[in-house]
Scaffold this motif. Structure first.
Motif, mmCIF file in Angstrom:
data_model
loop_
_atom_site.group_PDB
_atom_site.id
_atom_site.type_symbol
_atom_site.label_atom_id
_atom_site.label_comp_id
_atom_site.label_asym_id
_atom_site.label_seq_id
_atom_site.Cartn_x
_atom_site.Cartn_y
_atom_site.Cartn_z
ATOM 1 N N ALA A 248 0.841 -1.209 0.000
ATOM 2 C CA ALA A 248 0.000 0.000 0.000
ATOM 3 C C ALA A 248 0.871 1.253 0.000
ATOM 4 O O ALA A 248 0.596 2.211 0.698
ATOM 5 N N GLY A 249 1.931 1.234 -0.775
ATOM 6 C CA GLY A 249 2.847 2.371 -0.811
ATOM 7 C C GLY A 249 4.188 1.999 -0.206
ATOM 8 O O GLY A 249 4.401 0.867 0.222
ATOM 9 N N LYS A 250 5.086 2.943 -0.175
ATOM 10 C CA LYS A 250 6.446 2.684 0.311
ATOM 11 C C LYS A 250 6.423 2.200 1.764
ATOM 12 O O LYS A 250 6.005 2.915 2.661
ATOM 13 N N ASP A 251 6.874 0.969 1.961
ATOM 14 C CA ASP A 251 6.953 0.335 3.284
ATOM 15 C C ASP A 251 5.635 0.336 4.052
ATOM 16 O O ASP A 251 5.620 0.309 5.275
ATOM 17 N N LYS A 252 4.518 0.397 3.324
ATOM 18 C CA LYS A 252 3.199 0.300 3.962
ATOM 19 C C LYS A 252 2.480 -0.913 3.388
ATOM 20 O O LYS A 252 2.567 -1.187 2.194
ATOM 21 N N TRP A 253 1.774 -1.613 4.265
ATOM 22 C CA TRP A 253 1.055 -2.812 3.872
ATOM 23 C C TRP A 253 -0.335 -2.793 4.495
ATOM 24 O O TRP A 253 -0.500 -2.339 5.623
ATOM 25 N N LYS A 254 -1.320 -3.304 3.755
ATOM 26 C CA LYS A 254 -2.697 -3.383 4.254
ATOM 27 C C LYS A 254 -2.994 -4.832 4.626
ATOM 28 O O LYS A 254 -2.891 -5.736 3.795
ATOM 29 N N TYR A 255 -3.373 -5.034 5.888
ATOM 30 C CA TYR A 255 -3.684 -6.356 6.407
ATOM 31 C C TYR A 255 -5.180 -6.621 6.304
ATOM 32 O O TYR A 255 -5.990 -5.760 6.633
ATOM 33 N N SER A 256 -5.545 -7.819 5.853
ATOM 34 C CA SER A 256 -6.952 -8.212 5.846
ATOM 35 C C SER A 256 -7.071 -9.704 6.115
ATOM 36 O O SER A 256 -6.204 -10.488 5.733
ATOM 37 N N VAL A 257 -8.140 -10.064 6.795
ATOM 38 C CA VAL A 257 -8.441 -11.466 7.064
ATOM 39 C C VAL A 257 -9.300 -11.980 5.917
ATOM 40 O O VAL A 257 -10.357 -11.416 5.617
ATOM 41 N N LEU A 258 -8.850 -13.062 5.273
ATOM 42 C CA LEU A 258 -9.596 -13.658 4.167
ATOM 43 C C LEU A 258 -10.539 -14.756 4.643
ATOM 44 O O LEU A 258 -11.576 -14.999 4.026
ATOM 45 N N HIS A 259 -10.147 -15.446 5.712
ATOM 46 C CA HIS A 259 -10.973 -16.544 6.226
ATOM 47 C C HIS A 259 -10.681 -16.745 7.706
ATOM 48 O O HIS A 259 -9.526 -16.690 8.126
ATOM 49 N N THR A 260 -11.720 -16.991 8.478
ATOM 50 C CA THR A 260 -11.599 -17.328 9.891
ATOM 51 C C THR A 260 -12.013 -18.787 10.059
ATOM 52 O O THR A 260 -13.118 -19.173 9.669
ATOM 53 N N PHE A 261 -11.116 -19.603 10.612
ATOM 54 C CA PHE A 261 -11.422 -21.012 10.818
ATOM 55 C C PHE A 261 -12.399 -21.173 11.978
ATOM 56 O O PHE A 261 -12.297 -20.472 12.985
ATOM 57 N N GLY A 262 -13.334 -22.125 11.828
ATOM 58 C CA GLY A 262 -14.376 -22.296 12.822
ATOM 59 C C GLY A 262 -14.443 -23.661 13.472
ATOM 60 O O GLY A 262 -15.328 -23.928 14.254
ATOM 61 N N ARG A 263 -13.560 -24.558 13.147
ATOM 62 C CA ARG A 263 -13.383 -25.875 13.752
ATOM 63 C C ARG A 263 -14.085 -26.990 12.997
ATOM 64 O O ARG A 263 -13.454 -27.794 12.358
ATOM 65 N N VAL A 264 -15.411 -27.123 13.082
ATOM 66 C CA VAL A 264 -16.088 -28.329 12.614
ATOM 67 C C VAL A 264 -15.980 -28.493 11.097
ATOM 68 O O VAL A 264 -15.387 -29.438 10.605
#
Length: 136
Positions: free
Chosen positions: A82-98
């Protein structure tokens, strides 16, 4: 490793709340470390036990062993430049167990289309883990 010979990795501990994603840039006589993301725990995940993979656009993908939803089964995440030395974090999937597993283990694999593959050590219909595919 990217085309500029930078190396990317994770630590399970350190940072604020359970690990970081970092970049190592070659420099004369050694390496320069840059923290790209420090995990915050909770819904965003924590403890990235495995490393990261990079797609053709330079996005990084990885998993965490903890955090995420109420079961604390981990997440699949993306870090996008997301630009010089910048990064955008996002969660794509959350594990739910079963149905989709819990506690992802090992590095993700990525194919030419950007699909991600991996496995978990717990969860699934019998509780022994799952193998998964995620299309970002």
């Amino acid at each position: 490793m990217d085309s500029s010979l930078n190396l990317y990795g994770t630590t399970e501990g350190g940072g604020c709340c359970g690990g970081v994603v970092y970049k190592l840039t070659p420099k004369s006589g050694g390496w320069k470390e840059t923290i790209l993301y420090a995990f915050q725990g909770g819904q965003s995940g924590n403890q990235p036990y495995a490393g990261v993979v990079m797609d053709k656009s330079g996005n990084l993908y990885g998993t965490t062993d903890g955090g995420g939803g109420p079961n604390g089964c981990g997440v699949i995440y993306k870090l996008a430049p997301a630009g010089k030395d910048k990064w955008k974090y996002s969660v794509l999937h959350t594990f739910g167990r079963v149905g989709d597993g819990c506690v992802p283990a090992g590095n993700l694999a990525i194919d030419g289309k950007g699909n991600l593959y991996g496995g978990t050590v717990l969860g699934g219909t019998k509780g022994y883990g799952v193998v998964f595919e995620l299309t970002p």
